[in-house]
Scaffold this active site. Sequence first.
Site, PDB file in Angstrom:
ATOM      1  N   LYS A  68      30.642  21.814  27.623  1.00 39.77           N
ATOM      2  CA  LYS A  68      30.391  22.630  26.429  1.00 39.77           C
ATOM      3  C   LYS A  68      28.976  22.330  25.952  1.00 39.77           C
ATOM      4  O   LYS A  68      28.691  21.235  25.490  1.00 39.77           O
ATOM      5  CB  LYS A  68      31.376  22.317  25.298  1.00 39.77           C
ATOM      6  CG  LYS A  68      31.349  23.419  24.231  1.00 39.77           C
ATOM      7  CD  LYS A  68      31.715  22.964  22.846  1.00 39.77           C
ATOM      8  CE  LYS A  68      30.629  22.247  22.145  1.00 39.77           C
ATOM      9  NZ  LYS A  68      29.433  23.062  21.816  1.00 39.77           N
ATOM     10  N   CYS A  70      16.074  11.894  20.572  1.00 41.93           N
ATOM     11  CA  CYS A  70      16.813  10.718  20.084  1.00 41.93           C
ATOM     12  C   CYS A  70      15.949   9.472  20.187  1.00 41.93           C
ATOM     13  O   CYS A  70      16.145   8.514  19.459  1.00 41.93           O
ATOM     14  CB  CYS A  70      18.094  10.553  20.873  1.00 41.93           C
ATOM     15  SG  CYS A  70      17.805  10.556  22.630  1.00 41.93           S
TER      16      CYS A  70
HETATM   17  P1  NAD Z   1      25.615  17.198  17.287  1.00 39.32           P
HETATM   18  O1  NAD Z   1      26.393  15.924  17.320  1.00 39.32           O
HETATM   19  O2  NAD Z   1      25.659  18.014  16.066  1.00 39.32           O
HETATM   20  O3  NAD Z   1      26.063  18.147  18.483  1.00 39.32           O
HETATM   21  C1  NAD Z   1      26.150  17.703  19.817  1.00 39.32           C
HETATM   22  C2  NAD Z   1      27.221  18.504  20.536  1.00 39.32           C
HETATM   23  O4  NAD Z   1      28.479  18.273  19.915  1.00 39.32           O
HETATM   24  C3  NAD Z   1      27.001  20.012  20.492  1.00 39.32           C
HETATM   25  O5  NAD Z   1      27.470  20.565  21.700  1.00 39.32           O
HETATM   26  C4  NAD Z   1      27.879  20.449  19.355  1.00 39.32           C
HETATM   27  O6  NAD Z   1      28.265  21.793  19.440  1.00 39.32           O
HETATM   28  C5  NAD Z   1      29.063  19.511  19.541  1.00 39.32           C
HETATM   29  N1  NAD Z   1      29.871  19.292  18.342  1.00 39.32           N
HETATM   30  C6  NAD Z   1      29.494  19.397  17.040  1.00 39.32           C
HETATM   31  N2  NAD Z   1      30.542  19.113  16.229  1.00 39.32           N
HETATM   32  C7  NAD Z   1      31.582  18.829  17.036  1.00 39.32           C
HETATM   33  C8  NAD Z   1      32.937  18.470  16.804  1.00 39.32           C
HETATM   34  N3  NAD Z   1      33.428  18.322  15.575  1.00 39.32           N
HETATM   35  N4  NAD Z   1      33.732  18.255  17.871  1.00 39.32           N
HETATM   36  C9  NAD Z   1      33.246  18.376  19.133  1.00 39.32           C
HETATM   37  N5  NAD Z   1      31.980  18.712  19.417  1.00 39.32           N
HETATM   38  C10 NAD Z   1      31.161  18.940  18.387  1.00 39.32           C
HETATM   39  O7  NAD Z   1      24.129  16.771  17.681  1.00 39.32           O
HETATM   40  P2  NAD Z   1      22.866  17.703  17.842  1.00 39.32           P
HETATM   41  O8  NAD Z   1      22.416  18.106  16.489  1.00 39.32           O
HETATM   42  O9  NAD Z   1      23.113  18.767  18.842  1.00 39.32           O
HETATM   43  O10 NAD Z   1      21.827  16.689  18.501  1.00 39.32           O
HETATM   44  C11 NAD Z   1      21.069  15.809  17.759  1.00 39.32           C
HETATM   45  C12 NAD Z   1      21.661  14.399  17.815  1.00 39.32           C
HETATM   46  O11 NAD Z   1      21.856  14.023  19.170  1.00 39.32           O
HETATM   47  C13 NAD Z   1      20.702  13.369  17.253  1.00 39.32           C
HETATM   48  O12 NAD Z   1      21.410  12.439  16.466  1.00 39.32           O
HETATM   49  C14 NAD Z   1      20.132  12.695  18.493  1.00 39.32           C
HETATM   50  O13 NAD Z   1      19.665  11.396  18.278  1.00 39.32           O
HETATM   51  C15 NAD Z   1      21.303  12.739  19.412  1.00 39.32           C
HETATM   52  N6  NAD Z   1      20.857  12.632  20.801  1.00 39.32           N
HETATM   53  C16 NAD Z   1      21.101  11.471  21.457  1.00 39.32           C
HETATM   54  C17 NAD Z   1      20.657  11.319  22.759  1.00 39.32           C
HETATM   55  C18 NAD Z   1      20.917  10.051  23.519  1.00 39.32           C
HETATM   56  O14 NAD Z   1      20.740  10.072  24.727  1.00 39.32           O
HETATM   57  N7  NAD Z   1      21.298   8.968  22.871  1.00 39.32           N
HETATM   58  C19 NAD Z   1      19.958  12.365  23.393  1.00 39.32           C
HETATM   59  C20 NAD Z   1      19.732  13.543  22.692  1.00 39.32           C
HETATM   60  C21 NAD Z   1      20.194  13.667  21.384  1.00 39.32           C
END
Ligand code: NAD
Length: 489
Positions: free
Chosen positions: A186, A296
Site C-alpha cells: 500500500k 527522515c
Molecule cells: P505516515 O505515517 O503518515 O504514512 C506512511 C504510510 O502509512 C502511508 O502509506 C500512509 O497512507 C499510511 N498510513 C497512514 N495512517 C495509517 C493508519 N492509521 N494505518 C495504516 N497505514 C496508515 O508518514 P508520511 O507522512 O507518509 O511520511 C513521513 C514520515 O515517515 C516521517 O516521520 C519520516 O521520518 C518517516 N520516514 C521514515 C523513514 C525511515 O526509513 N526511517 C523513511 C522515510 C520516511
Amino acid sequence: MDNAELRQYLTDLKPEKAIWINNSARSAANGETFPVIDPATANQITEVSCGTAADARAALNAAASAQPGWAANSPRERAEVLRRAWELMIASAPELASLMSWENGKAYKDSLAEASYAAEFFRWFSEEAVRSDGDFTTPPAGGSRTLVTARPVGVCALITPWNFPAAMATRKIAPALAAGNTVVLKPASETPLTALSIMRLLKQAGVPDGVVNLVPSRRSAEISNTWLADPRVRLVSFTGSTPVGRTLLGLAAPRVVNTAMELGGNAAFIVGATADVNAAIEGLMIAKFRNGGQACTAANRIYLHKDIKEEFTQKLCQRVSALKVGAGLNPQTEIGPVVNEKAMRGINELLASALNQGAKVLAQAPLPADLAGYFVAPTVIEVPHADSPLLQNEIFGPLAPLKEYSCEDELLEMVNGTEMGLASYIYGDLNWALHLGEKIEAGMIGVNRGLVSDPAAPFGGVKQSGIGREGAREGIREFQEVQYFSLDW
Ligand code: NAD
C-alpha cells in the site's frame, strides 16, 4: 520529458485501474477513486482507484497463491528478475523522475537521484539473492551437529510513505523477493502513481503473477487492518511516522506478526570547533535541503561550536538566500513545494511558535510569486533555547534551526535528549568525531558527509525511530526466518 509526453505517460499508466493484482490492472471493487494533487499548483493530476478491504483481500489471495512457486525458483532465477528490474528502472529513470516530481513536488534533480537510488536496491538484492548463507556447527557437548538455514518468511505486507515514493518501495520489494517472499503493497495516498509505474516495470522484468500486488487507497487503516488480521500475512514492513508505526505494532501484536519499522527522525547536525566550515556547509545543504527537507534523515537540529558559529552562520545564510524555489518539474528548481497543504501549515505553525519563544529568522529564500502550490521558504533560524519546538519536533521541511554549544557534555545532552534515534551528522576531526559518534544514540552517523543513505549499508534507527534494518546484508535477513536442524551424528 515535455508536458505532453508526461500526460501520455500518465494515461498509459491507467490510474483509473490502479489496483494491481496478479500482474493485471483493475478498478476498486466499489469503483471508488481519489484525487492525486500536484503540490506545485494545487491542481488535480488525476483520479486513482481507492482500494477497499475486498481489494486488499484479493491482493492477499494472489500473493498467498504465488508464494510457494516463487520460493521454489532458484536463487539465480530470482536474482535475474531483480537484475532486469534494475536495468529497466535505470532505462526509464527520466520518466519515473518526472512522475515523482509531479505527484510529490520534489525538485527534478532529487527525483532523478531517487530513481537511481531506488533502482540500486534491485541490483544490490539481486546480488544478495545468490549469497544466501547458513551454518554448520558442533555443539559444545558434541554428539550431534547443528545445521542452520534461512527460509522465506511468507507473504509480506508493505506500507510506504510519500517522501521517497520509489526508493521506499524498492527497498522493501527487492529484499522480500530475493528471499523468496511475495508482497502486497500500500503506497502513500499522496504518491500512488510512482508505485503503479513500478508495478508495470516489474511485470516487464518477469515478476510472475501474484508475486507483487498493489492496493492504493486513502482508507489506509481499512487496508492495514485487513492484512494484519489475516493469518497468511507473516510480516509487516512499514516506513512512515512513529505514531502510525505504533498503531501497526499494536495490530501486529495479537498474531505475533514479524515487524520491520522505519520511523521518524530528528537528526542532529554537529559542527565541531575544528571542522572545515566550507565542507560542513556543503554537507548541510545536502543533509538539510535534499528533498526539500522532507527526509527522515534530514538534518533537523544544527549544533554549532561557538568558535565557528559566526563564520558558519554567515556563509549558510548566503547559500540559503540564493536557493531557487519552484515547481519540481522546472529543471532550474532546487527546492520544490512540500507535499500538501497540511504539511505546509504544520511547518509554518512550528516556525511561528519557535519565533514566539525567542527564535530569530536570519535568512530566507524567495518564494515563486506565480505558483499557488504548497511552498515553504528555505529559512535559517537562530534558536536560543534547547527546548525550542523546532529542535524537539521533526520539521520535515526546509527550515534550518541553528543552536550554539560550547562543551561536549552540553552537546550530548541536547543531541540525545529526544526519543528519536535515526541519523546524526558530525563535522570535525575524524578521531574526535568517531569518539563522539559512539556516544550518540542513533542508528546512522554521517562523518564529514551529509548523506548516509546507501543500498549497501544497513539503514535504520534506534529508540522510537524504528526496529530493524533495510539495505545491506541485514536487509534480506528481515525477510527470512531462521530454521535449524539438530542432526544425530
Ligand atoms: P505516515 O505515517 O503518515 O504514512 C506512511 C504510510 O502509512 C502511508 O502509506 C500512509 O497512507 C499510511 N498510513 C497512514 N495512517 C495509517 C493508519 N492509521 N494505518 C495504516 N497505514 C496508515 O508518514 P508520511 O507522512 O507518509 O511520511 C513521513 C514520515 O515517515 C516521517 O516521520 C519520516 O521520518 C518517516 N520516514 C521514515 C523513514 C525511515 O526509513 N526511517 C523513511 C522515510 C520516511
